[in-house]
Design a protein around this motif. Structure first.
Motif, PDB file in Angstrom:
ATOM      1  N   ASP A  63       0.834  -1.205   0.000  1.00  0.00           N
ATOM      2  CA  ASP A  63       0.000   0.000   0.000  1.00  0.00           C
ATOM      3  C   ASP A  63       0.874   1.263   0.000  1.00  0.00           C
ATOM      4  O   ASP A  63       0.979   1.973   0.988  1.00  0.00           O
ATOM      5  N   ASP A  65       0.672   4.256  -1.300  1.00  0.00           N
ATOM      6  CA  ASP A  65       0.071   5.567  -1.047  1.00  0.00           C
ATOM      7  C   ASP A  65      -0.079   5.823   0.447  1.00  0.00           C
ATOM      8  O   ASP A  65       0.283   6.878   0.955  1.00  0.00           O
ATOM      9  N   THR A  66      -0.625   4.832   1.154  1.00  0.00           N
ATOM     10  CA  THR A  66      -0.816   4.978   2.595  1.00  0.00           C
ATOM     11  C   THR A  66       0.525   5.101   3.294  1.00  0.00           C
ATOM     12  O   THR A  66       0.693   5.920   4.202  1.00  0.00           O
ATOM     13  N   LEU A  69       1.899   8.545   2.863  1.00  0.00           N
ATOM     14  CA  LEU A  69       1.147   9.474   3.705  1.00  0.00           C
ATOM     15  C   LEU A  69       1.632   9.385   5.159  1.00  0.00           C
ATOM     16  O   LEU A  69       1.929  10.395   5.792  1.00  0.00           O
ATOM     17  N   ILE A  70       1.749   8.148   5.663  1.00  0.00           N
ATOM     18  CA  ILE A  70       2.185   7.947   7.047  1.00  0.00           C
ATOM     19  C   ILE A  70       3.584   8.523   7.262  1.00  0.00           C
ATOM     20  O   ILE A  70       3.875   9.120   8.286  1.00  0.00           O
ATOM     21  N   LYS A  81      -3.719   7.143  11.631  1.00  0.00           N
ATOM     22  CA  LYS A  81      -3.678   6.681  10.238  1.00  0.00           C
ATOM     23  C   LYS A  81      -3.272   5.209  10.168  1.00  0.00           C
ATOM     24  O   LYS A  81      -3.818   4.439   9.390  1.00  0.00           O
ATOM     25  N   ASN A  85      -5.489   1.843   8.959  1.00  0.00           N
ATOM     26  CA  ASN A  85      -4.950   1.041   7.853  1.00  0.00           C
ATOM     27  C   ASN A  85      -4.043  -0.064   8.399  1.00  0.00           C
ATOM     28  O   ASN A  85      -2.830  -0.040   8.183  1.00  0.00           O
TER      29      ASN A  85
END
Length: 114
Positions: A63, A65-66, A69-70, A81, A85
């Protein structure tokens, strides 16, 4: 011993962890991260034992994208977050009371047995 294994049914290391405890006739509770995830308290406890939030994350995960972001959001928003997820958490997370491990750690688990 009070063993909890947090993981996913598809994760090979989780399967190996389950086999490790089964072979030794040690009861454990399996928590499917896809269905339930970890509570904030569980996450904090495991993170503290294993060197912090950064070490809890599987930076090689799918993942992207996640994970990106994190990596870049404010420190105080990270845990929220991650808990939303759970697929980004390294598995298996194996807990024995206050002790815990990330990933497949049979040498540590053997020590727990005395």
């Amino acid at each position: 011993m009070n063993i909890q294994i947090f993981g996913t049914k598809k994760c090979n290391d989780t399967k190996k962890a389950e086999r490790f405890f089964k072979e030794r006739s040690i009861k454990y509770q399996f928590i499917d991260m896809k269905e339930k995830g970890m509570s904030k308290g569980e996450f904090i406890s495991v993170a503290q034992t294993n060197g912090g939030t950064e070490n809890m994350i599987n930076w090689e995960g799918k993942d992207r994208d996640t994970l990106a972001l994190i990596k870049y959001i404010a420190e105080e928003d990270k845990m929220e977050k991650i808990l939303e997820n759970p697929q980004v958490i390294k598995t298996p997370v194996v807990r024995n009371g206050k002790q815990s491990t990330l990933g497949y750690q049979p040498d540590v688990w053997k020590k727990w047995m005395g």
